[in-house]
Scaffold this motif. Structure first.
Motif, short mmCIF file in Angstrom:
data_model
loop_
_atom_site.label_atom_id
_atom_site.label_comp_id
_atom_site.label_asym_id
_atom_site.label_seq_id
_atom_site.Cartn_x
_atom_site.Cartn_y
_atom_site.Cartn_z
N ARG A 273 0.85 -1.42 0.15
CA ARG A 273 0.10 -0.02 0.17
C ARG A 273 1.56 1.45 0.19
N GLU A 276 -0.23 3.16 -2.80
CA GLU A 276 -1.58 3.27 -3.02
C GLU A 276 -1.20 5.09 -1.23
N ASN A 282 -5.34 8.92 -7.10
CA ASN A 282 -6.33 8.53 -7.03
C ASN A 282 -6.27 7.07 -7.98
N ASN A 285 -4.98 1.32 -6.72
CA ASN A 285 -5.75 0.74 -5.52
C ASN A 285 -5.02 -0.87 -4.61
N ILE A 287 -6.32 -4.52 -3.52
CA ILE A 287 -7.59 -4.96 -4.22
C ILE A 287 -7.04 -6.12 -4.41
#
Length: 316
Positions: A273, A276, A282, A285, A287
């Motif tokens: 992360r 991120e 943005n 991400n 997932i």
């Protein structure tokens, strides 16, 4: 090649600014000689303006490209995340040493976001202003993806140059539209601030509409120069011709349209992360335990790559 005076800095720059992020380890990762050769090819075309940054880790390529060339024939602008006197002093010393030069043409605070960010970096800014007075840098400014920052910068008389993100579709602008950024740019330029914009092709997202995208940015008289990343001689040739109002051969256009750069996440991504957290667009991400890129949002800024703990991010 068209040349303009970069606002109140008084520096004469080519309309094309060579964005050198593409040459270093965050993208193409050319050898020192390969990068230097490409820069030399650009100089021979009349490009006298380079944009780099401490983050890009390509000072060695630029240093090599300047061998046997007059230092004052090339304007080098670099950027740093320095926030106080010590980090600013370190950044300046590193640039001077690794570029083997007595001065830097332009030193910018990297990726400023707002008036609050500028206040948080004011000690570094004051150091660079003093360095300018001593002749170690010729001009000082900020780079930003934010309309708010462009306007907030006008409160500081010592900010001579702004390097804003700007393209037809507004891709990558953090806090508004292309028209709103254009209005801010015009306000800044009318106050004498030099403007050299970035990301005219939206990090590659607009490459399929190359002519239209560049026409839009080139039509803005308030923009003194446009930084564009280039990785090959044919990209330099095409951009030189486009900026000079020459007709680009269809074969060259086909080569350009084939340049579909992407941010790639390697299979070994562990979903830490870190990417991120730092992505201001943005566009990344995590997932199901792996980073996923929204290609329509990503502007290939490369800020995420150095933060990745597993070195799984690369722009190709």
């Amino acid at each position: 090649m068209e040349y303009n005076i970069l606002g109140k800095s008084g520096i004469k720059v080519s309309k094309i600014c060579f964005g050198t992020l593409t040459l270093g380890p965050l993208q193409k990762n050319y050898s020192v000689r390969e990068g230097a050769n490409l820069l030399s090819y650009a100089y021979d075309k009349g490009i006298n303006f380079l944009d780099t940054a401490e983050l890009y880790d390509n000072y060695a390529q630029i240093k090599e490209s300047l061998i046997n060339r007059p230092r004052d024939s090339v304007n080098i602008f670099t950027k740093s995340y320095a926030y106080d006197s010590k980090t600013a002093e370190d950044s300046l010393a590193k640039a001077l040493k690794e570029l083997n030069t007595d001065y830097i043409d332009g030193f910018l605070l990297h990726e400023q976001e707002s008036e609050h960010t500028l206040r948080g970096h004011i000690e570094a800014a004051e150091f660079f202003v003093r360095a300018k007075e001593k002749g170690y840098i010729r001009t000082f400014g900020v780079s930003t993806h934010s309309i708010n920052c462009v306007l907030a910068s006008l409160k500081y008389d010592f900010i001579d140059v702004i390097h804003p993100l700007f393209n037809k579709s507004g891709i990558g602008i953090l806090d508004g539209s292309a028209s709103e950024m254009l209005s801010a740019i015009k306000t800044a330029r009318n106050k004498g601030v030099g403007i050299y914009s970035m990301k005219p092709l939206g990090g590659g997202n607009l490459i399929k509409n190359y002519d239209e995208a560049l026409d839009y940015v080139l039509s803005v008289d308030e923009i003194d120069s446009i930084a564009i990343g280039m990785q090959s001689t044919f990209e330099i040739d095409a951009n030189f011709m486009r900026f000079s109002n020459e007709i680009i051969p269809e074969k060259l256009k086909e080569n350009l349209r084939a340049q579909n750069r992407q941010l790639i996440i390697s299979d070994w991504c562990i979903g830490c992360r870190e990417c991120e957290k730092v992505c201001k667009q943005n566009a990344i991400n995590v997932i199901n335990g792996k980073a996923v890129v929204d290609k329509e949002r990503c502007v290939l800024c490369s800020y995420c790559a150095p933060r990745c703990k597993e070195f799984c991010i690369k722009i190709i």
